[in-house]
Write a protein that holds these residues in place. Structure first.
Motif, PDB file in Angstrom:
ATOM      1  N   UNK A  38       0.818  -1.213   0.000  1.00 28.64           N
ATOM      2  CA  UNK A  38       0.000   0.000   0.000  1.00 28.64           C
ATOM      3  C   UNK A  38       0.855   1.269   0.000  1.00 28.64           C
ATOM      4  N   UNK A  39       1.909   1.276   0.774  1.00 24.45           N
ATOM      5  CA  UNK A  39       2.777   2.454   0.817  1.00 24.45           C
ATOM      6  C   UNK A  39       3.457   2.670  -0.538  1.00 24.45           C
ATOM      7  N   UNK A  40       3.917   1.597  -1.159  1.00 19.52           N
ATOM      8  CA  UNK A  40       4.526   1.692  -2.488  1.00 19.52           C
ATOM      9  C   UNK A  40       3.512   2.194  -3.506  1.00 19.52           C
ATOM     10  N   UNK A  41       2.274   1.703  -3.398  1.00 21.23           N
ATOM     11  CA  UNK A  41       1.206   2.132  -4.302  1.00 21.23           C
ATOM     12  C   UNK A  41       0.979   3.633  -4.169  1.00 21.23           C
ATOM     13  N   UNK A  42       0.884   4.118  -2.934  1.00 25.12           N
ATOM     14  CA  UNK A  42       0.665   5.544  -2.717  1.00 25.12           C
ATOM     15  C   UNK A  42       1.818   6.374  -3.264  1.00 25.12           C
ATOM     16  N   UNK A  43       3.031   5.965  -2.984  1.00 29.58           N
ATOM     17  CA  UNK A  43       4.192   6.722  -3.440  1.00 29.58           C
ATOM     18  C   UNK A  43       4.284   6.695  -4.964  1.00 29.58           C
ATOM     19  N   UNK A  75      16.233   8.936 -14.001  1.00 32.93           N
ATOM     20  CA  UNK A  75      16.173   7.472 -14.113  1.00 32.93           C
ATOM     21  C   UNK A  75      16.375   6.761 -12.777  1.00 32.93           C
ATOM     22  N   UNK A  76      16.915   7.436 -11.776  1.00 39.51           N
ATOM     23  CA  UNK A  76      17.142   6.777 -10.488  1.00 39.51           C
ATOM     24  C   UNK A  76      15.934   6.815  -9.570  1.00 39.51           C
ATOM     25  N   UNK A  77      14.978   7.693  -9.850  1.00 40.24           N
ATOM     26  CA  UNK A  77      13.804   7.816  -8.969  1.00 40.24           C
ATOM     27  C   UNK A  77      13.035   6.499  -8.849  1.00 40.24           C
ATOM     28  N   UNK A  78      12.761   5.792  -9.952  1.00 46.37           N
ATOM     29  CA  UNK A  78      12.051   4.513  -9.786  1.00 46.37           C
ATOM     30  C   UNK A  78      12.837   3.493  -8.959  1.00 46.37           C
ATOM     31  N   UNK A  79      14.162   3.501  -9.071  1.00 49.41           N
ATOM     32  CA  UNK A  79      14.978   2.585  -8.277  1.00 49.41           C
ATOM     33  C   UNK A  79      14.834   2.919  -6.799  1.00 49.41           C
ATOM     34  N   UNK A  80      14.856   4.210  -6.489  1.00 45.95           N
ATOM     35  CA  UNK A  80      14.680   4.624  -5.100  1.00 45.95           C
ATOM     36  C   UNK A  80      13.315   4.197  -4.585  1.00 45.95           C
ATOM     37  N   UNK A  81      12.282   4.341  -5.417  1.00 41.19           N
ATOM     38  CA  UNK A  81      10.928   3.967  -5.012  1.00 41.19           C
ATOM     39  C   UNK A  81      10.799   2.466  -4.760  1.00 41.19           C
ATOM     40  N   UNK A  82      11.483   1.675  -5.559  1.00 40.89           N
ATOM     41  CA  UNK A  82      11.312   0.229  -5.478  1.00 40.89           C
ATOM     42  C   UNK A  82      12.283  -0.464  -4.533  1.00 40.89           C
ATOM     43  N   UNK A  88      13.261   1.703   4.004  1.00 41.96           N
ATOM     44  CA  UNK A  88      12.969   2.765   4.959  1.00 41.96           C
ATOM     45  C   UNK A  88      11.619   2.522   5.640  1.00 41.96           C
ATOM     46  N   UNK A  89      10.652   2.003   4.891  1.00 45.99           N
ATOM     47  CA  UNK A  89       9.342   1.686   5.460  1.00 45.99           C
ATOM     48  C   UNK A  89       9.455   0.643   6.560  1.00 45.99           C
ATOM     49  N   UNK A  90      10.207  -0.416   6.284  1.00 44.34           N
ATOM     50  CA  UNK A  90      10.359  -1.487   7.261  1.00 44.34           C
ATOM     51  C   UNK A  90      11.045  -0.963   8.519  1.00 44.34           C
ATOM     52  N   UNK A  91      12.092  -0.172   8.344  1.00 49.31           N
ATOM     53  CA  UNK A  91      12.785   0.395   9.507  1.00 49.31           C
ATOM     54  C   UNK A  91      11.860   1.299  10.317  1.00 49.31           C
ATOM     55  N   UNK A  92      11.101   2.155   9.630  1.00 50.76           N
ATOM     56  CA  UNK A  92      10.162   3.051  10.313  1.00 50.76           C
ATOM     57  C   UNK A  92       9.091   2.257  11.037  1.00 50.76           C
TER      58      UNK A  92
END
Length: 187
Positions: A38-43, A75-82, A88-92
């Motif tokens: 869900x977080x990935x979907x929103x982002x 081109x790096x933005x999708x890599x950061x998203x995926x 970072x989500x798991x750590x948070x």
């Protein structure tokens, strides 16, 4: 995915029933996957909206400073998203679970265990599906997610609403105080 949609629908329409019947044990993999998806979907939705020039981050997408850091519409933005964002989500999520559960235990609550707290925080991400709508979707989803967290902690740990609210809002207020302090320090 039908199970994912059914879970989202149940959480958004009858959250009390969901959290009352939610198992407080049984592993953390499914709740974690639910949260990350869900977080990935929103982002991803917000990223697409910002590329279209709509949304809160649209003005920053072409910023030279962010491009230099690899955070702009490159081109790096999708890599950061995926890759980076899920980590970072798991750590948070783990950090918030620990802090909120500690606060619950300090108030002599949280008897269902830290896994129950983790599950509540994971499943409370259901309103992030509203990220499909630009600008207000994430805001409404974020507020609704906080409400679900309070309700979920109350039901999962069989505690009072005041205890649940304290455990949820203290970390939020501390984070806001830290941000204000940092901003004042920068000025």
């Amino acid at each position: 995915f039908p199970g994912l949609w059914a879970t989202i629908r149940l959480l958004l329409t009858r959250p009390g029933d969901f959290f009352r019947t939610m198992p407080v044990g049984g592993g953390m993999a499914k709740p974690l996957i639910f949260h990350v998806l869900l977080a990935e979907f929103m982002v991803a939705c917000q990223y697409v909206w910002s590329l279209a020039g709509i949304g809160a981050t649209a003005q920053y997408m072409g910023s030279p400073e962010l491009m230099d850091m690899g955070l702009g519409a490159s081109e790096t933005a999708p890599v950061l998203l995926l890759v980076v964002y899920p980590l970072m989500l798991v750590l948070r999520l783990m950090l918030m679970t620990g802090v909120i559960h500690l606060l619950l235990r300090l108030l002599r609550s949280g008897g269902s265990g830290a896994e129950a707290t983790f599950r509540v925080l994971s499943y409370s991400a259901a309103p992030l599906a509203l990220g499909i709508f630009p600008v207000l979707g994430p805001l409404v989803g974020g507020i609704w997610s906080i409400v679900l967290t309070v309700l979920g902690l109350k039901e999962a740990h069989r505690t009072g609403i005041a205890v649940s609210m304290f455990a949820v809002f203290v970390p939020i207020l501390l984070l806001l105080a830290a941000i204000v302090g940092l901003m004042q320090g920068m000025v």
